[in-house]
Design a protein around this motif. Structure first.
Motif, PDB file in Angstrom:
ATOM      1  N   SER A   1       0.816  -1.217   0.000  1.00 44.93           N
ATOM      2  CA  SER A   1       0.000   0.000   0.000  1.00 44.93           C
ATOM      3  C   SER A   1       0.848   1.264   0.000  1.00 44.93           C
ATOM      4  N   HIS A   2       2.127   1.140   0.308  1.00 40.59           N
ATOM      5  CA  HIS A   2       3.020   2.298   0.305  1.00 40.59           C
ATOM      6  C   HIS A   2       3.865   2.361  -0.964  1.00 40.59           C
TER       7      HIS A   2
ATOM      8  N   HIS B   1       3.681   3.311  -4.943  1.00 42.57           N
ATOM      9  CA  HIS B   1       2.909   4.107  -5.876  1.00 42.57           C
ATOM     10  C   HIS B   1       2.058   3.163  -6.731  1.00 42.57           C
ATOM     11  N   THR B   2       0.907   3.624  -7.197  1.00 48.14           N
ATOM     12  CA  THR B   2       0.037   2.802  -8.048  1.00 48.14           C
ATOM     13  C   THR B   2       0.828   2.163  -9.188  1.00 48.14           C
TER      14      THR B   2
ATOM     15  N   GLU C   1       5.302  11.281  -5.201  1.00 44.22           N
ATOM     16  CA  GLU C   1       4.152  11.642  -4.375  1.00 44.22           C
ATOM     17  C   GLU C   1       2.854  11.158  -5.026  1.00 44.22           C
ATOM     18  N   GLU C   2       1.997  10.598  -4.192  1.00 43.73           N
ATOM     19  CA  GLU C   2       0.666  10.157  -4.613  1.00 43.73           C
ATOM     20  C   GLU C   2      -0.261  10.328  -3.419  1.00 43.73           C
ATOM     21  N   ASP C   3      -1.392  10.959  -3.621  1.00 46.32           N
ATOM     22  CA  ASP C   3      -2.335  11.222  -2.528  1.00 46.32           C
ATOM     23  C   ASP C   3      -1.663  11.960  -1.369  1.00 46.32           C
ATOM     24  N   SER C   4      -0.796  12.912  -1.699  1.00 53.06           N
ATOM     25  CA  SER C   4      -0.069  13.746  -0.721  1.00 53.06           C
ATOM     26  C   SER C   4       0.883  12.960   0.171  1.00 53.06           C
ATOM     27  N   ILE C   5       1.288  11.754  -0.260  1.00 58.94           N
ATOM     28  CA  ILE C   5       2.234  10.917   0.494  1.00 58.94           C
ATOM     29  C   ILE C   5       3.345  10.495  -0.459  1.00 58.94           C
TER      30      ILE C   5
ATOM     31  N   LYS D   1       5.689   7.881  -1.871  1.00 60.41           N
ATOM     32  CA  LYS D   1       5.604   6.424  -1.927  1.00 60.41           C
ATOM     33  C   LYS D   1       6.765   5.873  -2.741  1.00 60.41           C
TER      34      LYS D   1
END
Length: 120
Positions: free
Chosen positions: A29-30, A32-33, A107-111, A113
């Motif tokens: 989950s950490h 990136h897509t 960065e993805e969803d402000s996190i 990754k």
């Protein structure tokens, strides 16, 4: 750069926790897509779901493990973040492995990754 360092340290802490608890879903989950791992066999595992399946198989094959991670350098190149570091992996049977890595963070969803995880 201080905020980036904190984000990288937090991500590496999740990596350590996930291996200790054998929680491949936490670690996946950490990513990136569109994250990817360059596996030890040279195979590229791309996409969060594929990375999760790879981590699941790997974690199950070695059992609970202790990772130590040391960030050696962080680089900001044309807006991209790269981390160079070293690790030690001690697996359940006592075998110990050491190596170096490069991780590109995105960065993805402000996190921040894991985007590319490459063993060197």
């Amino acid at each position: 750069m201080e905020d980036i360092r904190k984000a990288v340290d937090k991500g590496n802490g999740i990596w350590i926790e996930a291996f200790k608890k054998q929680d491949y879903q936490l670690l996946a989950s950490h990513f990136h897509t569109n994250g990817a791992i360059l596996g030890a066999d040279g195979k590229v595992i791309e996409g969060r779901e594929a990375v999760g399946n790879y981590l699941k198989d790997f974690m199950q094959s070695i059992g609970p493990s202790i990772f130590t991670i040391e960030t050696i350098d962080l680089y900001l190149v044309s807006g991209e973040i790269y981390e160079k570091g070293s690790y030690t992996l001690t697996i359940e049977n006592g075998n110990r492995y050491e190596g170096k890595y490069i991780v590109e963070w995105k960065e993805e969803d402000s996190i921040f990754k894991f985007y590319r995880d490459i063993g060197i």
